[in-house]
Design a protein around this motif. Structure first.
Motif, PDB file in Angstrom:
ATOM      1  N   VAL A  80     105.262 -41.077  21.859  1.00 55.19           N
ATOM      2  CA  VAL A  80     105.555 -41.033  20.358  1.00 55.19           C
ATOM      3  C   VAL A  80     105.179 -39.223  20.611  1.00 55.19           C
ATOM      4  CG1 VAL A  80     104.521 -41.986  18.222  1.00 55.19           C
ATOM      5  CG2 VAL A  80     104.811 -43.804  20.105  1.00 55.19           C
ATOM      6  N   SER A  81     106.382 -38.407  19.041  1.00 50.99           N
ATOM      7  CA  SER A  81     105.314 -37.157  18.927  1.00 50.99           C
ATOM      8  C   SER A  81     105.137 -37.766  17.702  1.00 50.99           C
ATOM      9  CB  SER A  81     106.512 -36.680  19.354  1.00 50.99           C
ATOM     10  OG  SER A  81     107.575 -37.083  20.052  1.00 50.99           O
ATOM     11  N   LEU A  82     103.980 -36.715  17.921  1.00 52.54           N
ATOM     12  CA  LEU A  82     103.021 -36.390  16.255  1.00 52.54           C
ATOM     13  C   LEU A  82     103.982 -36.139  15.100  1.00 52.54           C
ATOM     14  CD1 LEU A  82     100.601 -35.733  14.771  1.00 52.54           C
ATOM     15  CD2 LEU A  82     100.682 -34.004  15.385  1.00 52.54           C
ATOM     16  N   PRO A  83     104.243 -36.902  13.927  1.00 52.17           N
ATOM     17  CA  PRO A  83     105.219 -36.499  12.770  1.00 52.17           C
ATOM     18  C   PRO A  83     105.315 -34.666  12.888  1.00 52.17           C
ATOM     19  CG  PRO A  83     104.206 -38.453  12.409  1.00 52.17           C
ATOM     20  CD  PRO A  83     102.935 -37.912  13.887  1.00 52.17           C
ATOM     21  N   PRO A  84     106.953 -34.911  12.075  1.00 46.48           N
ATOM     22  CA  PRO A  84     106.925 -32.728  11.952  1.00 46.48           C
ATOM     23  C   PRO A  84     105.676 -32.809  10.408  1.00 46.48           C
ATOM     24  CG  PRO A  84     108.197 -34.082  11.341  1.00 46.48           C
ATOM     25  CD  PRO A  84     107.653 -35.222  11.517  1.00 46.48           C
ATOM     26  N   TYR A  85     104.522 -31.501  10.739  1.00 45.90           N
ATOM     27  CA  TYR A  85     104.002 -31.446  10.458  1.00 45.90           C
ATOM     28  C   TYR A  85     103.467 -31.066   8.460  1.00 45.90           C
ATOM     29  CZ  TYR A  85     100.203 -27.920   8.370  1.00 45.90           C
ATOM     30  OH  TYR A  85      99.276 -26.936   7.558  1.00 45.90           O
ATOM     31  N   ALA A  86     105.318 -30.760   7.992  1.00 46.48           N
ATOM     32  CA  ALA A  86     105.543 -31.362   7.248  1.00 46.48           C
ATOM     33  C   ALA A  86     104.890 -32.593   6.458  1.00 46.48           C
ATOM     34  CB  ALA A  86     106.288 -31.341   6.233  1.00 46.48           C
ATOM     35  N   GLU A  87     105.113 -33.402   6.763  1.00 43.56           N
ATOM     36  CA  GLU A  87     104.950 -34.567   6.664  1.00 43.56           C
ATOM     37  C   GLU A  87     103.349 -35.187   6.715  1.00 43.56           C
ATOM     38  OE1 GLU A  87     106.759 -37.864   9.531  1.00 43.56           O
ATOM     39  OE2 GLU A  87     108.905 -36.650   8.712  1.00 43.56           O
ATOM     40  N   TRP A  88     102.483 -34.833   7.052  1.00 48.36           N
ATOM     41  CA  TRP A  88     101.082 -35.289   7.557  1.00 48.36           C
ATOM     42  C   TRP A  88     100.525 -34.444   6.698  1.00 48.36           C
ATOM     43  CZ3 TRP A  88      98.107 -32.026  10.953  1.00 48.36           C
ATOM     44  CH2 TRP A  88      99.246 -31.476  11.476  1.00 48.36           C
ATOM     45  N   ALA A  89     100.431 -32.711   7.021  1.00 45.07           N
ATOM     46  CA  ALA A  89      99.380 -31.923   6.547  1.00 45.07           C
ATOM     47  C   ALA A  89      98.507 -31.678   5.176  1.00 45.07           C
ATOM     48  CB  ALA A  89     100.776 -30.734   6.244  1.00 45.07           C
ATOM     49  N   PRO A  90      97.319 -31.809   5.216  1.00 43.12           N
ATOM     50  CA  PRO A  90      96.410 -32.265   3.924  1.00 43.12           C
ATOM     51  C   PRO A  90      97.942 -31.447   2.511  1.00 43.12           C
ATOM     52  CG  PRO A  90      95.631 -31.227   5.802  1.00 43.12           C
ATOM     53  CD  PRO A  90      96.289 -30.944   6.387  1.00 43.12           C
ATOM     54  N   ALA A  91      96.657 -33.043   2.041  1.00 41.17           N
ATOM     55  CA  ALA A  91      98.289 -32.170   0.365  1.00 41.17           C
ATOM     56  C   ALA A  91      97.031 -31.274  -0.472  1.00 41.17           C
ATOM     57  CB  ALA A  91      98.402 -34.297  -0.059  1.00 41.17           C
ATOM     58  N   ASP A  92      95.534 -31.206  -0.525  1.00 45.95           N
ATOM     59  CA  ASP A  92      95.053 -30.161  -0.688  1.00 45.95           C
ATOM     60  C   ASP A  92      95.354 -28.824  -0.392  1.00 45.95           C
ATOM     61  OD1 ASP A  92      93.594 -31.184   1.432  1.00 45.95           O
ATOM     62  OD2 ASP A  92      91.795 -30.984   0.180  1.00 45.95           O
ATOM     63  N   PHE A  93      96.205 -29.091   0.844  1.00 44.17           N
ATOM     64  CA  PHE A  93      95.928 -27.200   1.305  1.00 44.17           C
ATOM     65  C   PHE A  93      96.681 -26.287   0.283  1.00 44.17           C
ATOM     66  CE2 PHE A  93      95.165 -27.830   6.037  1.00 44.17           C
ATOM     67  CZ  PHE A  93      93.903 -27.936   5.818  1.00 44.17           C
ATOM     68  N   SER A  94      96.532 -25.025   0.239  1.00 47.77           N
ATOM     69  CA  SER A  94      97.022 -24.515  -0.908  1.00 47.77           C
ATOM     70  C   SER A  94      98.417 -23.816  -0.181  1.00 47.77           C
ATOM     71  CB  SER A  94      97.060 -23.184  -0.913  1.00 47.77           C
ATOM     72  OG  SER A  94      96.526 -22.375  -0.069  1.00 47.77           O
ATOM     73  N   GLU A  95      99.902 -23.471  -0.575  1.00 42.13           N
ATOM     74  CA  GLU A  95     101.054 -23.176   0.436  1.00 42.13           C
ATOM     75  C   GLU A  95     100.507 -22.089   1.444  1.00 42.13           C
ATOM     76  OE1 GLU A  95     105.317 -22.028  -0.150  1.00 42.13           O
ATOM     77  OE2 GLU A  95     104.625 -21.998  -1.782  1.00 42.13           O
ATOM     78  N   GLU A  96      99.992 -20.937   0.582  1.00 38.76           N
ATOM     79  CA  GLU A  96      99.520 -20.515   1.753  1.00 38.76           C
ATOM     80  C   GLU A  96      98.816 -20.622   3.676  1.00 38.76           C
ATOM     81  OE1 GLU A  96      96.857 -16.349   2.573  1.00 38.76           O
ATOM     82  OE2 GLU A  96      96.610 -17.393   0.331  1.00 38.76           O
ATOM     83  N   VAL A  97      97.639 -21.879   2.846  1.00 41.49           N
ATOM     84  CA  VAL A  97      96.940 -22.630   4.186  1.00 41.49           C
ATOM     85  C   VAL A  97      98.196 -23.217   4.417  1.00 41.49           C
ATOM     86  CG1 VAL A  97      95.272 -24.203   4.529  1.00 41.49           C
ATOM     87  CG2 VAL A  97      94.528 -21.879   2.670  1.00 41.49           C
ATOM     88  N   ARG A  98      98.849 -24.465   4.229  1.00 42.92           N
ATOM     89  CA  ARG A  98     100.077 -24.926   4.607  1.00 42.92           C
ATOM     90  C   ARG A  98     100.713 -23.927   5.253  1.00 42.92           C
ATOM     91  NH1 ARG A  98     102.827 -29.464   2.901  1.00 42.92           N
ATOM     92  NH2 ARG A  98     101.325 -31.188   2.881  1.00 42.92           N
ATOM     93  N   ASP A  99     101.312 -23.125   5.229  1.00 43.65           N
ATOM     94  CA  ASP A  99     101.815 -22.379   5.886  1.00 43.65           C
ATOM     95  C   ASP A  99     101.438 -21.197   7.185  1.00 43.65           C
ATOM     96  OD1 ASP A  99     104.188 -22.564   4.015  1.00 43.65           O
ATOM     97  OD2 ASP A  99     103.834 -20.496   3.794  1.00 43.65           O
ATOM     98  N   HIS A 100      99.843 -21.372   6.790  1.00 40.64           N
ATOM     99  CA  HIS A 100      99.391 -20.770   7.713  1.00 40.64           C
ATOM    100  C   HIS A 100      99.398 -21.574   9.257  1.00 40.64           C
ATOM    101  CE1 HIS A 100      95.822 -18.589  10.065  1.00 40.64           C
ATOM    102  NE2 HIS A 100      95.241 -19.584  10.365  1.00 40.64           N
ATOM    103  N   HIS A 101      99.257 -22.748   9.249  1.00 37.46           N
ATOM    104  CA  HIS A 101      98.274 -23.463  10.070  1.00 37.46           C
ATOM    105  C   HIS A 101      99.688 -24.089  10.838  1.00 37.46           C
ATOM    106  CE1 HIS A 101      94.437 -23.591  10.101  1.00 37.46           C
ATOM    107  NE2 HIS A 101      94.620 -23.632   8.746  1.00 37.46           N
ATOM    108  N   ALA A 102     101.270 -24.368  10.008  1.00 41.39           N
ATOM    109  CA  ALA A 102     102.835 -24.366  10.170  1.00 41.39           C
ATOM    110  C   ALA A 102     103.004 -24.047  12.135  1.00 41.39           C
ATOM    111  CB  ALA A 102     103.529 -24.253   9.526  1.00 41.39           C
ATOM    112  N   PRO A 103     103.529 -25.203  12.913  1.00 41.29           N
ATOM    113  CA  PRO A 103     103.885 -24.824  14.168  1.00 41.29           C
ATOM    114  C   PRO A 103     104.569 -23.532  13.973  1.00 41.29           C
ATOM    115  CG  PRO A 103     105.385 -26.784  13.273  1.00 41.29           C
ATOM    116  CD  PRO A 103     104.338 -26.415  12.108  1.00 41.29           C
ATOM    117  N   LYS A 104     104.739 -22.736  15.796  1.00 45.46           N
ATOM    118  CA  LYS A 104     104.630 -21.328  15.088  1.00 45.46           C
ATOM    119  C   LYS A 104     106.007 -21.905  16.448  1.00 45.46           C
ATOM    120  CE  LYS A 104     100.621 -19.787  13.688  1.00 45.46           C
ATOM    121  NZ  LYS A 104     100.165 -21.040  12.423  1.00 45.46           N
ATOM    122  N   LEU A 105     105.760 -23.102  17.096  1.00 44.28           N
ATOM    123  CA  LEU A 105     107.503 -22.539  17.974  1.00 44.28           C
ATOM    124  C   LEU A 105     108.807 -23.975  16.859  1.00 44.28           C
ATOM    125  CD1 LEU A 105     106.152 -23.293  21.511  1.00 44.28           C
ATOM    126  CD2 LEU A 105     106.864 -21.297  20.102  1.00 44.28           C
TER     127      LEU A 105
END
Length: 134
Positions: A80-105
């Motif tokens: 079982v894989s971790l769902p895509p980041y966009a589905e579980w990234a903390p909702a209170d993160f700004s777009e900049e913070v979300r993008d910073h922590h998004a998967p690199k690959l």
């Protein structure tokens, strides 16, 4: 157990990421009918410890680079894989913070090289060539 997972955060941003990914993986396991109860990965502040990182014994160093080790050590025993980041990234993160922590690959990398049951990664022992890594 002797080997236990732990995530040790240095700031509130990391704590939120760790907790969100743990919750998302727990839900993915539950939905797949896998696992044995709650995900038990410890999430604690790094400052709670005098020393956070420890070197493993010599025979554990670069373990996955040693011939014959990859078929033994499974990175995905539940299949079982971790769902895509966009589905579980903390909702209170700004777009900049979300993008910073998004998967690199990209997903294409994981489709080609991702773990399968009883195999850590589908690649030879040499470094993986991928355009984004070059």
């Amino acid at each position: 157990t002797m080997y236990r997972s732990g995530l040790y955060y240095f700031d509130d941003e990391q704590r939120k990421l760790f907790e969100a990914s743990k919750a998302a993986y727990h839900e993915a396991l539950r939905d797949a009918g896998r696992g044995w109860g709650n995900v038990t990965t410890e999430i604690r502040a790094a400052v709670d410890y005098d020393q956070v990182f420890y070197y493993a014994e010599d025979y554990h160093q670069q373990y996955l680079a040693k011939p014959g080790s990859r078929p033994y050590c499974s990175a995905q025993p539940q299949e079982v894989s971790l769902p895509p980041y966009a589905e579980w990234a903390p909702a209170d993160f700004s777009e900049e913070v979300r993008d910073h922590h998004a998967p690199k690959l990209p997903e294409g990398f994981w489709e080609e090289h991702g773990p399968t049951p009883h195999c850590v990664i589908r690649a030879p022992h040499s470094p993986i060539e991928w355009p984004i890594l070059s």
